[in-house]
Write a protein that holds these residues in place. Structure first.
Motif, mmCIF file in Angstrom:
data_model
loop_
_atom_site.group_PDB
_atom_site.id
_atom_site.type_symbol
_atom_site.label_atom_id
_atom_site.label_comp_id
_atom_site.label_asym_id
_atom_site.label_seq_id
_atom_site.Cartn_x
_atom_site.Cartn_y
_atom_site.Cartn_z
ATOM 1 N N LYS A 75 0.870 -1.139 -0.076
ATOM 2 C CA LYS A 75 0.071 -0.069 -0.089
ATOM 3 C C LYS A 75 1.070 1.197 0.046
ATOM 4 O O LYS A 75 0.562 2.149 -0.706
ATOM 5 C CB LYS A 75 -1.259 0.003 1.346
ATOM 6 N N PRO A 76 1.960 1.262 0.750
ATOM 7 C CA PRO A 76 2.638 2.539 0.799
ATOM 8 C C PRO A 76 3.435 2.624 -0.540
ATOM 9 O O PRO A 76 3.489 3.826 -1.101
ATOM 10 C CB PRO A 76 3.721 2.283 1.943
ATOM 11 N N GLU A 77 3.895 1.679 -1.080
ATOM 12 C CA GLU A 77 4.609 1.718 -2.501
ATOM 13 C C GLU A 77 3.331 2.086 -3.467
ATOM 14 O O GLU A 77 3.801 2.975 -4.352
ATOM 15 C CB GLU A 77 5.066 0.592 -2.956
ATOM 16 N N GLU A 78 2.148 1.631 -3.406
ATOM 17 C CA GLU A 78 1.226 1.950 -4.464
ATOM 18 C C GLU A 78 0.892 3.514 -4.174
ATOM 19 O O GLU A 78 0.808 4.111 -5.394
ATOM 20 C CB GLU A 78 -0.045 1.095 -4.309
ATOM 21 N N ALA A 79 0.797 3.851 -2.878
ATOM 22 C CA ALA A 79 0.538 5.352 -2.848
ATOM 23 C C ALA A 79 1.315 6.217 -3.529
ATOM 24 O O ALA A 79 1.481 7.324 -3.953
ATOM 25 C CB ALA A 79 0.347 5.490 -1.462
ATOM 26 N N LEU A 80 2.798 5.720 -3.356
ATOM 27 C CA LEU A 80 3.956 6.799 -3.650
ATOM 28 C C LEU A 80 3.884 6.729 -5.417
ATOM 29 O O LEU A 80 4.106 7.607 -5.872
ATOM 30 C CB LEU A 80 5.277 6.036 -3.308
ATOM 31 N N LEU A 81 3.462 5.328 -6.061
ATOM 32 C CA LEU A 81 3.543 5.329 -7.242
ATOM 33 C C LEU A 81 2.559 6.295 -7.725
ATOM 34 O O LEU A 81 2.606 7.270 -8.977
ATOM 35 C CB LEU A 81 3.284 4.111 -7.963
ATOM 36 N N ALA A 82 1.463 6.363 -7.074
ATOM 37 C CA ALA A 82 0.259 7.291 -7.551
ATOM 38 C C ALA A 82 0.719 8.661 -7.544
ATOM 39 O O ALA A 82 0.273 9.494 -8.250
ATOM 40 C CB ALA A 82 -0.844 6.977 -6.697
ATOM 41 N N ARG A 83 1.274 9.051 -6.377
ATOM 42 C CA ARG A 83 1.750 10.456 -6.222
ATOM 43 C C ARG A 83 2.778 10.977 -7.439
ATOM 44 O O ARG A 83 3.004 11.929 -7.641
ATOM 45 C CB ARG A 83 2.133 10.600 -4.950
ATOM 46 N N VAL A 84 3.703 10.112 -7.802
ATOM 47 C CA VAL A 84 4.556 10.122 -9.048
ATOM 48 C C VAL A 84 3.954 10.453 -10.273
ATOM 49 O O VAL A 84 4.530 11.112 -11.070
ATOM 50 C CB VAL A 84 5.387 8.792 -9.155
ATOM 51 N N GLY A 85 2.523 10.343 -10.099
ATOM 52 C CA GLY A 85 1.798 10.589 -11.609
ATOM 53 C C GLY A 85 2.054 11.866 -12.160
ATOM 54 O O GLY A 85 2.144 11.870 -13.413
ATOM 55 N N ASN A 86 1.863 13.088 -11.403
ATOM 56 C CA ASN A 86 2.329 14.235 -11.801
ATOM 57 C C ASN A 86 3.503 14.563 -12.632
ATOM 58 O O ASN A 86 3.664 14.985 -13.706
ATOM 59 C CB ASN A 86 2.165 15.385 -10.701
ATOM 60 N N VAL A 87 4.589 13.929 -12.126
ATOM 61 C CA VAL A 87 5.961 13.719 -12.662
ATOM 62 C C VAL A 87 6.128 13.150 -13.981
ATOM 63 O O VAL A 87 6.469 13.525 -14.908
ATOM 64 C CB VAL A 87 7.013 13.493 -11.555
ATOM 65 N N SER A 88 5.167 11.919 -13.983
ATOM 66 C CA SER A 88 5.284 10.778 -15.192
ATOM 67 C C SER A 88 4.647 11.497 -16.281
ATOM 68 O O SER A 88 4.876 11.139 -17.560
ATOM 69 C CB SER A 88 4.809 9.625 -14.737
ATOM 70 N N GLN A 89 3.854 12.785 -16.244
ATOM 71 C CA GLN A 89 3.083 13.231 -17.326
ATOM 72 C C GLN A 89 3.932 14.193 -17.968
ATOM 73 O O GLN A 89 3.679 14.485 -18.921
ATOM 74 C CB GLN A 89 1.946 13.865 -16.660
ATOM 75 N N ALA A 90 5.000 14.669 -17.176
ATOM 76 C CA ALA A 90 5.891 15.605 -17.769
ATOM 77 C C ALA A 90 6.443 15.555 -19.106
ATOM 78 O O ALA A 90 6.249 16.369 -20.044
ATOM 79 C CB ALA A 90 7.099 16.095 -16.821
ATOM 80 N N PRO A 91 6.983 14.443 -19.535
ATOM 81 C CA PRO A 91 7.335 14.267 -20.825
ATOM 82 C C PRO A 91 6.176 14.580 -22.080
ATOM 83 O O PRO A 91 6.641 15.225 -23.108
ATOM 84 C CB PRO A 91 8.087 12.881 -21.244
ATOM 85 N N GLY A 92 5.294 13.925 -22.074
ATOM 86 C CA GLY A 92 4.047 14.194 -23.010
ATOM 87 C C GLY A 92 3.784 15.518 -22.775
ATOM 88 O O GLY A 92 3.190 16.201 -24.067
ATOM 89 N N THR A 93 3.553 16.226 -21.769
ATOM 90 C CA THR A 93 2.867 17.462 -21.491
ATOM 91 C C THR A 93 3.867 18.432 -22.184
ATOM 92 O O THR A 93 3.496 19.467 -22.787
ATOM 93 C CB THR A 93 2.790 17.957 -20.128
ATOM 94 N N ILE A 94 5.120 18.224 -21.705
ATOM 95 C CA ILE A 94 6.175 19.311 -22.383
ATOM 96 C C ILE A 94 6.179 18.909 -23.970
ATOM 97 O O ILE A 94 6.275 20.266 -24.662
ATOM 98 C CB ILE A 94 7.611 18.981 -22.026
ATOM 99 N N PHE A 95 6.105 17.735 -24.642
ATOM 100 C CA PHE A 95 6.113 17.583 -26.040
ATOM 101 C C PHE A 95 4.947 18.503 -26.569
ATOM 102 O O PHE A 95 5.018 19.005 -27.590
ATOM 103 C CB PHE A 95 6.230 16.184 -26.258
ATOM 104 N N GLY A 96 3.876 17.937 -25.894
ATOM 105 C CA GLY A 96 2.531 18.722 -26.590
ATOM 106 C C GLY A 96 2.514 20.258 -26.597
ATOM 107 O O GLY A 96 2.203 20.747 -27.447
ATOM 108 N N MET A 97 3.359 20.824 -25.504
ATOM 109 C CA MET A 97 3.323 22.419 -25.465
ATOM 110 C C MET A 97 4.151 22.735 -26.556
ATOM 111 O O MET A 97 4.017 23.711 -27.076
ATOM 112 C CB MET A 97 3.489 22.910 -24.024
ATOM 113 N N LEU A 98 5.187 21.976 -26.696
ATOM 114 C CA LEU A 98 6.526 22.467 -27.625
ATOM 115 C C LEU A 98 5.739 22.356 -29.334
ATOM 116 O O LEU A 98 5.868 23.295 -30.041
ATOM 117 C CB LEU A 98 7.728 21.658 -27.719
ATOM 118 N N ASN A 99 5.260 21.097 -29.425
ATOM 119 C CA ASN A 99 4.426 20.849 -30.543
ATOM 120 C C ASN A 99 3.320 21.773 -31.013
ATOM 121 O O ASN A 99 3.265 22.071 -32.246
ATOM 122 C CB ASN A 99 4.396 19.370 -30.623
#
Length: 596
Positions: free
Chosen positions: A151-175
Motif C-alpha cells: 500500500k505505501p508503495e502503491e500510494a507513492l507510485l500514484a503520487r509520482v503521477g504528476n511527474v510522469s506526465q511531464a514528458p508528454g505534456t512538455i512535448f505537447g506544449m512544444l509541438n
C-alpha cells in the motif's frame, strides 16, 4: 490559401457542444468540489475491505469518483484543445490533471487491500452474486497480483503521477503551442505560414517544389530542437522503464500489453509478418515512381496524388452525406445514431488558431462522444470523418449496453471500428466509380491507406521496440541514435526504389503517439481485423453484421482477443494480417493492370 480562423470566427454549427457535458464553468466547478468530497469518502474505506458487501460499496464509490473525474478531465482537455495557447484552459486542464492524480492516489489502496484477503476468500468473491458485475475486475486483480506493490508503495507510485506526465505534456506544449514554422511557397507562388494542419495539404500538392519546400521546412524546424526533443522522448522511455521495473515486468513492452492479456508474441508477430510482406511495399514504391514519372522517388513524394487528371474536392456537407450512405450495410439503427452524431453537436470541424492538430474522438460515459477534426475539403478529410465517427459509434453502443466499469474498450480494439468504417466507405466509392481516372485515384488512395496504417505504423512500432531494447540494455538514446535508427528503418521499409532523404531522420520528433508508448502497433492490428470484418459483412450480410454489432456492444467486458474471436476474427494468429496483405496485393495488381 485563406487565413486560419480565430476560434470566435468558427460558425456554431461546426463546433462541438461541450455544454452537453457541463453547461458552464460554474457546473464544472461544482462537480470539481463534489469530487473533492468523494475523495474523503473513499479514503475512509481503507482497511475495511474485508467482505463482499464492503467491497461492493467501495467499487460503487470508485466508479462514481472515476466517472466524475473523467468528465472533468474530458471537458478541460477538449476546451484546451480548442485553443492550446489559451492560458485559462491551460490552467483548467492542469487542475483536472492534478485532480486525476489525486483521485488515483486516493483509490490506490483498493487493489492492495483486496489482495491481502486469503486466497480462498478471493476465489469465492468471483462467484459472489452481489459482485457479479465486478467479476472481471476481480479476475484482473488476481492476474495482476504478482505486479501489485504494498500500500505505501502503491500510494507513492500514484503520487509520482504528476511527474510522469511531464514528458508528454512538455512535448505537447512544444509541438502545439510554442513551435513556429516558417513561411513556405504555395502552388500560387505566395508565401504562407506552414502549420501542422497545412503540412499534409502541401505534401499532397501536385507541385513538387511545394512538397519539397514544406518537407524541408518542417524537418529543419524540428532539427533546431533535436536535443530537447530527444531528451523529452528519452525521458518518456525512462518513465516507462521505471514503472515496468517497479511492478516486476520483464520489459516496458510486456507491461504495456499485460493488462489486456496480449502476449508480447502478438507484437513481435506483427513486425515479422510485415517483414514478410515488405516486397509488396517495395513493389508499390516502384509503381508510385512510375506513375509520378520521376527519375528519383523522394520521401516528399509519398503523399503526392498519382492521378494528375483527377482531383476530388469534397466539401464537408458532401462528405457527411457520402459517409452516411457508405455505412448502410451496418443497418438502420447504426445509421440513425450516426446521423444523430453528424448534426448533434458531437463534432468540432475546422482548424482555428491554436487548435490541436490532427483528429481524435474523446468522451466520458453518460454523454455522447466528442470528435475533433481539422477538416480540409479533400478525400483524406472525408475518410478522417468516417474514421473518427467509427470510434464515436463504438463508444456510443458500448456505453448503451455495458455499465460504466465494463464499457471502456481497450486501445487494442479501438482502431477496429474506425477502420471498418473506412473500408466500407472505400468499397462504396469504388463500386460507384464510373470514371477510370476516379477509380485509379481511389485505388491509389486505398493502397496508401495500407502503406500508412499497416506498413508505416508497424515501422513506428519497430522503432519503439528498438529504442526500448537499446535503453533496457543501458545504451544511450541521443538524437544521433534516434535519427540513425529511424533513418535505417525508412531505408529498409521503402526499398531500393526510394531515395530516402536525410531530413526524414527527424520525423520521430513529431510523432505524438510515441508518448502513448506501444500504441501504434494497434493501428496495424486494428486495420487487419477491420479488413476481415468488412469482408465478412459485405460477403455474408446480416449474420456478420450481427456479430460485428455484438463486438461494438461488448466494450471492455472481456479480454480483447476473446471479444474479437467471438465476433469471428482471431488476432492471436498472423492470418488477419496476411489477409490484409492479400487485399493490398490485389489492389496493386489492379493498379498495375490499369497502368500497363
Amino acid at each position: 490559401m485563406e487565413a486560419v480562423w480565430k476560434r470566435s470566427e468558427v460558425p456554431a454549427g461546426y463546433r462541438w457542444r461541450l455544454e452537453d457535458l457541463f453547461a458552464d464553468q460554474a457546473a464544472w466547478d461544482r462537480q470539481y468540489d463534489e469530487v473533492k468530497r468523494l475523495l474523503g469518502d473513499i479514503g475512509r474505506l481503507e482497511g475495511k475491505l474485508k467482505d463482499a458487501e464492503a467491497i461492493r460499496q467501495c467499487f460503487e464509490l470508485e466508479d462514481e469518483l472515476s466517472l466524475r473525474t473523467e468528465q472533468l478531465y474530458v471537458y478541460a482537455s477538449n476546451r484546451h484543445n480548442e485553443n492550446t495557447a489559451d492560458p485559462v484552459f491551460q490552467a483548467l486542464l492542469d487542475k483536472a490533471k492534478k485532480l486525476a492524480v489525486e483521485a488515483n492516489g486516493a483509490m490506490s489502496f483498493i487493489t492492495p487491500d483486496i489482495l491481502e484477503l486469503p486466497e480462498e476468500q478471493l476465489e469465492a468473491l468471483l462467484n459472489e452474486p452481489s459482485l457479479i458485475r465486478y467479476r472481471k475486475t476481480l479476475t484482473d486483480m488476481l492476474r495482476q497480483k504478482p505486479h501489485i506493490l504494498s500500500k505505501p508503495e502503491e500510494a507513492l507510485l500514484a503520487r509520482v503521477g504528476n511527474v510522469s506526465q511531464a514528458p508528454g505534456t512538455i512535448f505537447g506544449m512544444l509541438n502545439n503551442a510554442d513551435m513556429k514554422f516558417p513561411l513556405v511557397q504555395n502552388e500560387d507562388g505566395a508565401k504562407v505560414e506552414l502549420t501542422h494542419g497545412r503540412y499534409i495539404q502541401f505534401l499532397e500538392s501536385r507541385d513538387r517544389d511545394v512538397r519539397k519546400g514544406a518537407f524541408e521546412a518542417m524537418y529543419a524546424t524540428y532539427g533546431k530542437l533535436r536535443n530537447t526533443l530527444a531528451a523529452t522522448l528519452g525521458a518518456n522511455v525512462t518513465k516507462n522503464q521505471f514503472y515496468a521495473k517497479a511492478r516486476k515486468y520483464g520489459s516496458a513492452l510486456e507491461a504495456s500489453l499485460y493488462d489486456d492479456k496480449i502476449p508480447v508474441s502478438v507484437y513481435d508477430s506483427l513486425i515479422s509478418t510485415i517483414h514478410e510482406s515488405l516486397p509488396l511495399l517495395h513493389r508499390y514504391m516502384n509503381l508510385r515512381k512510375k506513375l509520378l514519372n520521376v527519375d528519383e522517388l523522394h520521401m516528399y513524394d509519398l503523399f503526392a496524388p498519382l492521378v494528375d487528371e483527377y482531383k476530388m474536392d469534397i466539401a464537408y456537407e458532401e462528405a457527411k452525406q457520402t459517409v452516411l450512405a457508405s455505412i448502410r450495410p451496418l443497418g438502420d439503427e447504426y445509421g440513425a445514431i450516426f446521423a444523430q452524431g453528424l448534426d448533434g453537436g458531437w463534432i468540432d470541424v475546422y482548424e482555428n488558431e491554436g487548435k490541436r492538430n490532427g483528429a481524435y474522438c474523446s468522451g466520458a460515459y453518460g454523454t455522447h462522444p466528442f470528435v475533433l477534426l481539422n477538416h480540409k475539403d479533400n478525400l483524406s478529410s472525408m475518410f478522417t470523418l468516417s474514421h473518427e465517427m467509427g470510434h464515436a459509434l463504438h463508444s456510443y453502443l458500448s456505453d448503451a449496453v455495458q455499465d460504466y466499469r465494463n464499457a471502456q474498450y481497450t486501445i487494442f480494439l479501438a482502431e477496429v471500428a474506425s477502420t471498418l468504417n473506412e473500408a466500407l466507405l472505400m468499397d462504396d466509392l469504388l463500386r460507384r466509380a464510373t470514371d477510370p481516372q476516379q477509380k485509379m485515384y481511389l485505388l491509389c488512395y486505398y493502397a496508401d491507406k495500407f502503406r500508412t496504417t499497416v506498413f508505416r505504423q508497424t515501422m513506428f512500432a519497430e522503432f519503439e521496440r528498438l529504442i526500448y531494447s537499446k535503453a533496457e540494455q543501458g545504451e544511450s538514446l541521443t538524437h544521433e541514435d534516434l535519427c540513425r535508427i529511424y533513418y535505417d528503418l525508412n531505408v529498409q521499409y521503402h526499398g531500393p526504389a526510394m531515395t530516402v532523404d536525410r531530413d526524414i531522420e527527424m520525423e520521430w520528433a513529431r510523432i505524438p503517439h510515441f508518448y502513448r508508448s506501444f500504441y501504434v502497433f494497434k493501428y496495424a492490428t486494428g486495420f487487419s481485423a477491420a479488413t476481415s470484418f468488412a469482408k465478412q459483412i459485405l460477403d455474408e450480410g446480416a449474420p456478420a453484421v450481427e456479430r460485428y454489432l455484438g463486438f461494438l456492444q461488448s466494450g471492455g467486458s472481456d479480454y480483447s482477443i476473446e471479444i474479437l474471436k467471438r465476433a469471428g476474427v482471431d488476432m492471436s494468429s498472423p492470418e488477419p494480417i496476411r489477409q490484409a496483405m492479400s487485399v493490398f496485393e490485389d489492389l496493386l495488381g489492379q493498379m498495375e493492370r490499369m497502368t500497363s
